[in-house]
Design an enzyme around this catalytic site. Structure first.
Site, PDB file in Angstrom:
ATOM      1  N   ASN A  36      39.210 -53.674  -1.620  1.00 37.48           N
ATOM      2  CA  ASN A  36      38.453 -52.428  -1.794  1.00 37.48           C
ATOM      3  C   ASN A  36      36.976 -52.772  -1.784  1.00 37.48           C
ATOM      4  O   ASN A  36      36.396 -53.149  -2.807  1.00 37.48           O
ATOM      5  CB  ASN A  36      38.838 -51.755  -3.112  1.00 37.48           C
ATOM      6  CG  ASN A  36      40.267 -51.270  -3.079  1.00 37.48           C
ATOM      7  OD1 ASN A  36      40.573 -50.238  -2.485  1.00 37.48           O
ATOM      8  ND2 ASN A  36      41.162 -52.040  -3.678  1.00 37.48           N
ATOM      9  N   GLU A  37      36.384 -52.654  -0.610  1.00 40.31           N
ATOM     10  CA  GLU A  37      35.001 -53.067  -0.412  1.00 40.31           C
ATOM     11  C   GLU A  37      34.048 -51.976  -0.916  1.00 40.31           C
ATOM     12  O   GLU A  37      34.474 -50.848  -1.202  1.00 40.31           O
ATOM     13  CB  GLU A  37      34.757 -53.320   1.089  1.00 40.31           C
ATOM     14  CG  GLU A  37      35.589 -54.461   1.675  1.00 40.31           C
ATOM     15  CD  GLU A  37      35.121 -55.851   1.236  1.00 40.31           C
ATOM     16  OE1 GLU A  37      34.340 -55.976   0.270  1.00 40.31           O
ATOM     17  OE2 GLU A  37      35.549 -56.836   1.867  1.00 40.31           O
ATOM     18  N   PRO A  38      32.738 -52.288  -1.027  1.00 39.34           N
ATOM     19  CA  PRO A  38      31.770 -51.279  -1.460  1.00 39.34           C
ATOM     20  C   PRO A  38      31.958 -49.967  -0.703  1.00 39.34           C
ATOM     21  O   PRO A  38      32.159 -49.969   0.519  1.00 39.34           O
ATOM     22  CB  PRO A  38      30.427 -51.930  -1.119  1.00 39.34           C
ATOM     23  CG  PRO A  38      30.685 -53.389  -1.259  1.00 39.34           C
ATOM     24  CD  PRO A  38      32.101 -53.594  -0.788  1.00 39.34           C
TER      25      PRO A  38
END
Ligand code: F6R
Length: 639
Positions: free
Chosen positions: A171-173
């Site tokens: 879950n990236e920025p």
């Protein structure tokens, strides 16, 4: 057992003065080994408790470097203590996409290598996102993954690592707090961090399937692991910063049973660790006084001798004045401490009063043993100091611990093999080497003949550099420690054979000074293993007569540098010496121009080294000390 696990049992964060900046409960251990064992113990206790009640234990698992020791410990418990995984169901966080299961880069492969192949879990109880689901089926596949977790009553325990982007799972920025399992695009920083394992960023997949934030947050218990100083900034941001989708791990601030398990290095940016005087009454020992005054000078952008009572008061350091008196005296005390770390005589200055010098004047000349994990760390990290030691008449020995063969590019090896071939057209070994290099299937898996050639190339480069600096040939030693010689990136564990090699060279030279790489941030962990071997050898030899006369100095360099308060010896370099050091580094030709293992820093090693040495000089100057072109820094290791 219960007592041990209690050490990481959840407590509401920020409940004490000391943790008032913290929004996530965290526990700090001296080493990642210790932390990992406790986390494994918590998981084992949960499995056993569920077993006793005839229940299924649902675990969410992570991959990457962080959980490896937890898995090792679980495997050990299975083998030695009969811990059974028969009632365990697992769901992994993520998988690259596209990614076949069989690939050595797949998380499927990783999990089987590190855990599943060694325990009694039922294969049907293992769930890892499938990196080969057709694109058209992805959405339903991901929904079904979440439904499956829900069908088991949700995750009882979720193990996490954290990426430098602040990702959990992938879950990236930008990830939403309500996100479920889905297809995601990887952040460029995540891809660059993964690059060494994929032999280059161009081979790292651009996408992945990851459990969502919502999926993770529904776990009943979450433990996040973070080790090493590369994680320190994001750990601080996550624990102390505002909750934001820019740092998805901050969502964990809303989860009421999350614990971060950290080692000292990963915790070093937390307010309570970095600047404890800001959050509690402190016991001001010399170390803390030095650290805080240097920090105050940096914070106020004033040199040490210009700091005033007002500065101390405004930065929660009035307790220090209560203990030590007038800031004038504190300033002078700290200024002198830092001043006394500086010496142009790293082997001690014969004939001079050495009361306030980092090294003893006598014996002179000294026998100096410089350990270098790879052939080039010596000149990159302490080339200026090495140069001075030789010039000042000491008997300098350099010991290369590993051959460093893996970091020689195939084209370089091919070039040398072809040159030799022009002189010996009928040489069978050269034919074999050329054939091996041209037909090789897996990058970084070399035949013995190729490995030997690559090692020889690095040897000659090291000999070139040291000859330039005036070190005689019979003072250059190559240990070729066996742990490194696997022909692949993955190394063997440290063995007695490795330790004996290190120990024997210490016994042979009986040094008055040992220099070693305390630089633990290299990408493949070789420096750490090399340092462990030195520590173990020193420990074994510490009662020997000659060791009583020996001081050990740790250098850092290619990857990061000591902080000013940690420095016990600072060796300044003139602009000319900086150039000599650069030239010595240039002898390591195979490590220039797009080197095989660049890490996250695209600059060449000599540029990084010069920048670091320059920065240290700038920091000293800002504290009010003399203005040098560059400084090499060392920390003393007391045994
Ligand atoms: C792995 C995962 C990632 C890693 C993170 C840290 O399944 O989902 O979030 O936990 O990238 O990686 P390491 O542990 O290699 O530093």
């Amino acid at each position: 057992m219960k007592n041990i696990i209690n050490k990481i049992a959840y407590q509401p964060p920020g409940q004490f003065e000391e943790t008032r900046y913290e929004k996530i409960h965290n526990v700090v251990f001296d080493t990642s080994d210790e932390g990992s064992k406790l986390v494994a113990a918590e998981i084992a206790a949960l499995i056993r408790k569920k077993q006793a009640n005839d229940e299924t234990c649902v675990l969410g698992l992570a991959t990457g470097s962080s959980p490896i020791k937890v898995y090792e410990e679980l495997v050990r418990m299975h083998k030695e203590e009969g811990l059974s995984f028969a009632n365990v169901v697992t769901f992994n966080l993520d998988e690259y996409y596209p990614m076949p299961k069989e690939s050595i880069h797949s998380y499927h492969y990783f999990m089987h290598q590190h855990l599943f192949n060694h325990i009694d879990i039922k294969p049907e109880n293992i769930h890892i996102p499938d990196g080969m689901v057709p694109k058209s089926k992805l959405i339903e596949y991901c929904i079904a993954y979440d439904e499956k977790i829900a069908s088991y009553g949700g995750l009882d325990f979720q193990l996490l690592g954290i990426g430098r982007t602040g990702h959990i799972g992938f879950n990236e920025p930008g990830s939403h707090i309500n996100s479920g399992t889905r297809y995601v695009i990887l952040d460029p920083l995540t891809r660059s961090d993964a690059a060494p394992g994929f032999f280059g960023i161009e081979n790292v997949p651009r996408a992945a399937i990851t459990m969502g934030i919502r999926t993770i947050m529904q776990a009943k218990r979450i433990v996040l692991l973070a080790w090493g100083n590369a994680k320190a900034p994001i750990v601080k941001r996550t624990i102390e910063g505002e909750m934001t989708s820019d740092v998805p791990a901050t969502y964990l601030q809303k989860h009421h049973n999350t614990t971060f398990v950290l080692d000292e290095e990963a915790s070093q940016e937390l307010t309570r660790i970095k600047t404890p005087w800001l959050v509690k009454e402190c016991h001001w020992d010399d170390e803390l006084i030095k650290k805080s005054v240097i920090w105050l000078s940096d914070r106020t952008e004033k040199s040490i001798l210009k700091l005033t009572e007002k500065d101390y008061n405004a930065h929660s350091m009035s307790g220090l004045m209560a203990q030590e008196g007038d800031p004038y005296h504190i300033n002078i005390k700290v200024f002198n401490w830092v001043q006394h770390t500086i010496t142009g005589w790293p082997g001690g200055k014969p004939g001079a009063d050495d009361t306030y010098r980092p090294e003893r004047a006598l014996p002179y000349p000294k026998r100096v043993l410089i350990f270098s994990p790879h052939p080039d760390d010596d000149v990159i990290s302490m080339g200026g100091t090495l140069d001075r030691l030789v010039e000042q008449g000491h008997e300098v020995h350099v010991v290369y611990q590993t051959s460093g063969s893996i970091a020689v590019a195939d084209e370089q090896a091919l070039k040398y093999a072809r040159i030799m071939k022009t002189y010996q057209p009928g040489n069978k070994l050269l034919d074999e080497i050329i054939r091996d290099l041209k037909t090789k299937e897996k990058p970084f898996e070399d035949s013995l003949a190729v490995r030997n050639l690559k090692a020889q190339i690095r040897r000659q480069e090291a000999i070139g550099a040291l000859t330039y600096l005036g070190v005689p040939l019979d003072h250059i030693h190559f240990l070729d420690m066996p742990f490194y010689e696997t022909g692949a990136i993955k190394k063997k564990p440290l063995s007695m054979e490795d330790i004996n090699l290190v120990q024997n060279i210490i016994i042979q030279i009986k040094p008055h000074q040992i220099f070693a790489a305390g630089d633990l941030a290299d990408p493949h962990g070789t420096h750490k293993v090399c340092l462990d071997a030195i520590y173990k050898s020193i420990d074994n030899l510490k009662t020997e007569h000659f060791m009583k006369d020996c001081r050990v100095w740790l250098y850092r360099g290619a990857w990061h540098e000591w902080d000013v308060p940690q420095i016990d010896m600072a060796v300044p370099m003139s602009p000319d010496q900086v150039l000599r050091k650069r030239k010595a580094i240039f002898y390591h030709e195979t490590q220039k121009d797009g080197v095989v293992f660049q890490g996250n820093d695209p600059r060449e090693f000599w540029v990084r080294a010069e920048e670091r040495n320059h920065q240290t000089a700038v920091k000293y100057n800002k504290l009010g000390l003399a203005d040098y072109a560059a400084i090499e820094a060392f920390k003393r290791y007391k045994f």
